[in-house]
Write an enzyme that holds these catalytic residues in place. Structure first.
Site, short mmCIF file in Angstrom:
data_model
loop_
_atom_site.label_atom_id
_atom_site.label_comp_id
_atom_site.label_asym_id
_atom_site.label_seq_id
_atom_site.Cartn_x
_atom_site.Cartn_y
_atom_site.Cartn_z
N GLN A 72 -4.67 -1.31 9.56
CA GLN A 72 -4.48 -2.64 8.99
C GLN A 72 -5.13 -3.70 9.90
OE1 GLN A 72 -2.99 -3.34 5.91
NE2 GLN A 72 -3.80 -5.38 6.32
N ASP A 107 -11.25 3.00 3.76
CA ASP A 107 -11.57 1.57 3.65
C ASP A 107 -13.08 1.34 3.56
OD1 ASP A 107 -9.49 -0.21 3.40
OD2 ASP A 107 -9.00 -0.24 5.54
N LYS A 120 0.84 -1.20 0.00
CA LYS A 120 0.00 0.00 0.00
C LYS A 120 0.87 1.25 0.00
CE LYS A 120 -3.84 -2.39 2.17
NZ LYS A 120 -4.48 -2.81 3.41
#
Ligand code: NDP
Length: 295
Positions: A105, A128, A61
């Site tokens: 994460q 997200d 990422k």
């Protein structure tokens, strides 16, 4: 819908290529934004602990951010961090004007409450798309940030001009990060959607009705050819690492290839789309932050 018989092999949807195209488009758009406004999209990432798979995902990422010309701030917190320590890091990023997207994460260490932590992210920075506010907006058909894997799947369908409206879509898997948001996205696009899970009875009968079949289960090759209708579009979200190190999807690729009209491979199908859509969401968050009503 008319019955069609497909004797040719399916078209293999090249998610790697489509993801590269999207990343290039995002990069060009980010350059235009920087030239016009002086703002570079910024992503803040938080990793708690040292799970090897999470570290690899995070590195991908961050590299993707760098390639796209984004700013990225990384926080690596020790595995035994308290919830308050994680929340304080989120607050710092919530107030950092150079950061437009925040990513925690997952999975988090077990002693941390994932729901509390996700809910602490400012919804406009929740790139997200996991915050209940954003999930609620998806429910009302007016999404703000949408979960990356499900919108990546829609991009794969759209970029192959695969019709969604009016078609029977069957999703196997009902997680909050894939199955459920994908069901809403497809419903918003006027598909007739069925969601299956471990308590579903007569699964093969249901999957065989699908014009678009999506497997998001986490069970290697559980979707066999006899569960697939001739000419179906088959999207494989599953990522299963085998003992010999190979990555295998939830779909028995070689046999379903001969029955489907389109199919995504693993790896190289849905996987690369998730990072591409994370970049697209972060760019979008940066653009929205410049609008007067979204400071
Ligand atoms: P979860 O484990 O959260 O959910 C799995 C779902 O599959 C559950 O709803 C479960 O049902 C259902 N399920 C499990 N076994 C069966 C079965 N035998 N029959 C029918 N349904 C079943 O997984 P995720 O949604 O997080 O991920 C699914 C897969 O996708 C994993 O392989 C994951 O690695 C991969 N993934 C890939 C991404 C990508 O970028 N390509 C991103 C995210 C995930 P129930 O609810 O009843 O337990």
């Amino acid at each position: 819908m008319e019955e069609e018989f497909y004797c040719a092999m399916a078209v293999i949807i090249d998610g790697k290529k489509i993801a590269q195209d999207i990343r290039q488009e995002v990069k060009e758009e980010a350059t235009r934004l920087r030239v016009k406004t002086g703002t570079a999209p910024g992503l803040g990432v938080i990793l708690v602990g040292d799970d090897p798979a999470s570290k690899i995902y995070l590195r991908h990422k961050e590299n993707a951010c760098k390639d796209a010309g984004f700013l990225s701030r990384e926080f690596r917190l020790p595995r035994d961090s308290s919830e308050n320590e994680v929340l304080a890091t989120i607050q710092e990023l919530n107030h950092d004007e150079s950061i437009h997207g925040i990513l925690v994460q997952l999975p988090l260490p077990r002693h941390l409450n994932t729901a509390n932590i996700i809910e602490a992210i400012a919804p406009q920075k929740d790139v997200d798309g996991f915050h209940p506010y954003n999930l609620g907006r998806l429910f009302t058909g007016n999404p703000y940030h949408m979960a990356c894997t499900p919108i990546g799947i829609l991009e794969l369908l759209d970029r192959h001009a695969i019709a969604i409206e009016g078609r029977d879509a069957v999703i196997v898997g009902r997680s909050t990060i894939v199955g459920k948001p994908l069901a809403l996205l497809l419903l918003n696009r006027h598909a007739t959607v069925t969601i299956c899970h471990t308590r579903t009875r007569h699964l093969p009968e249901i999957t065989k009705r699908a014009d678009i079949l999506i497997a998001a289960v986490g069970k290697p090759e559980m979707i066999s050819a006899d569960m697939v209708r001739d000419g179906a579009v088959v999207i494989d979200v599953g990522i299963n690492r085998m003992e010999d190190g190979r990555l295998i999807g939830d779909v028995a690729f070689s046999e379903v290839l001969e029955k489907a009209s389109y199919i995504t491979p693993v790896p190289g199908g849905v996987g690369p789309m998730t990072i591409a859509m994370l970049l697209a969401n972060t760019l979008n968050a940066a653009v929205l932050s410049l609008e007067p009503l979204n400071p």
